[in-house]
Design a protein around this motif. Structure first.
Motif, PDB file in Angstrom:
ATOM      1  N   ARG A   1       9.150  -2.174   9.663  1.00 18.27           N
ATOM      2  CA  ARG A   1      10.068  -1.598   9.133  1.00 18.27           C
ATOM      3  C   ARG A   1      11.206  -2.349   8.930  1.00 18.27           C
ATOM      4  NH1 ARG A   1       7.800   2.935   6.664  1.00 18.27           N
ATOM      5  NH2 ARG A   1       6.958   3.952   7.908  1.00 18.27           N
ATOM      6  N   PRO A   2      11.650  -1.408   7.725  1.00 20.19           N
ATOM      7  CA  PRO A   2      13.769  -2.881   7.674  1.00 20.19           C
ATOM      8  C   PRO A   2      14.289  -2.786   8.415  1.00 20.19           C
ATOM      9  CG  PRO A   2      12.960  -1.333   6.034  1.00 20.19           C
ATOM     10  CD  PRO A   2      11.129  -1.133   7.216  1.00 20.19           C
TER      11      PRO A   2
ATOM     12  N   CYS B   1      11.460   0.472   0.136  1.00 22.29           N
ATOM     13  CA  CYS B   1      10.483   0.595   1.163  1.00 22.29           C
ATOM     14  C   CYS B   1      10.839  -0.814   1.967  1.00 22.29           C
ATOM     15  CB  CYS B   1       9.450   0.499   0.260  1.00 22.29           C
ATOM     16  SG  CYS B   1       7.579  -0.064   1.350  1.00 22.29           S
ATOM     17  N   GLY B   2      10.134  -2.100   1.295  1.00 25.66           N
ATOM     18  CA  GLY B   2      10.568  -3.055   2.187  1.00 25.66           C
ATOM     19  C   GLY B   2       9.991  -3.376   3.430  1.00 25.66           C
TER      20      GLY B   2
ATOM     21  N   PRO C   1       0.799  -1.134  -0.305  1.00 31.20           N
ATOM     22  CA  PRO C   1      -0.236   0.410  -0.186  1.00 31.20           C
ATOM     23  C   PRO C   1       0.814   1.076  -0.074  1.00 31.20           C
ATOM     24  CG  PRO C   1      -0.342  -0.824   1.957  1.00 31.20           C
ATOM     25  CD  PRO C   1       0.659  -1.872   1.048  1.00 31.20           C
ATOM     26  N   ALA C   2       1.827   1.277   0.659  1.00 29.28           N
ATOM     27  CA  ALA C   2       2.957   2.830   0.513  1.00 29.28           C
ATOM     28  C   ALA C   2       3.319   2.969  -0.828  1.00 29.28           C
ATOM     29  CB  ALA C   2       4.047   2.231   1.360  1.00 29.28           C
ATOM     30  N   CYS C   3       4.153   1.905  -1.179  1.00 31.83           N
ATOM     31  CA  CYS C   3       4.425   1.814  -2.545  1.00 31.83           C
ATOM     32  C   CYS C   3       4.032   1.181  -4.499  1.00 31.83           C
ATOM     33  CB  CYS C   3       6.764   1.816  -2.612  1.00 31.83           C
ATOM     34  SG  CYS C   3       6.311  -0.121  -2.274  1.00 31.83           S
ATOM     35  N   HIS C   4       2.968   0.911  -3.583  1.00 30.93           N
ATOM     36  CA  HIS C   4       2.717  -0.141  -4.324  1.00 30.93           C
ATOM     37  C   HIS C   4       3.908  -1.129  -5.806  1.00 30.93           C
ATOM     38  CE1 HIS C   4      -0.842   2.489  -4.342  1.00 30.93           C
ATOM     39  NE2 HIS C   4      -0.122   3.097  -4.891  1.00 30.93           N
ATOM     40  N   ALA C   5       4.542  -2.531  -5.270  1.00 31.65           N
ATOM     41  CA  ALA C   5       5.612  -3.325  -5.820  1.00 31.65           C
ATOM     42  C   ALA C   5       4.878  -4.517  -5.209  1.00 31.65           C
ATOM     43  CB  ALA C   5       7.168  -2.912  -4.743  1.00 31.65           C
ATOM     44  N   PRO C   6       5.229  -4.818  -5.343  1.00 31.17           N
ATOM     45  CA  PRO C   6       4.801  -6.629  -5.307  1.00 31.17           C
ATOM     46  C   PRO C   6       5.261  -7.336  -4.154  1.00 31.17           C
ATOM     47  CG  PRO C   6       5.597  -6.496  -7.623  1.00 31.17           C
ATOM     48  CD  PRO C   6       5.968  -4.683  -6.623  1.00 31.17           C
TER      49      PRO C   6
END
Length: 60
Positions: free
Chosen positions: A58-59, A38-39, A14-19
């Motif tokens: 958070r990472p 992001c991670g 939801p934050a960056c739209h990456a898979p």
């Protein structure tokens, strides 16, 4: 129980739209963002992904 493959294919961070990728272990089932920037790691509770940025880890 792991998430269905079809569900994982349509979910995105939801934050960056990456898979997202499934990083489920016996102790902490999580969906982790694949973006290097992001991670975020989202918890899975009772086999339901909690895709809220405020709930994400958070990472390190």
């Amino acid at each position: 129980m792991p998430l269905e493959a079809g569900l994982l294919e349509i979910l995105a961070c939801p934050a960056c739209h990456a898979p997202l990728r499934d990083e489920t272990s016996a102790d902490t089932p999580e969906l982790v963002c694949t973006s290097q920037d992001c991670g975020l790691a989202y918890p899975v509770r009772d086999e339901i992904p909690v895709l809220l940025v405020d709930e994400a880890r958070r990472p390190a």
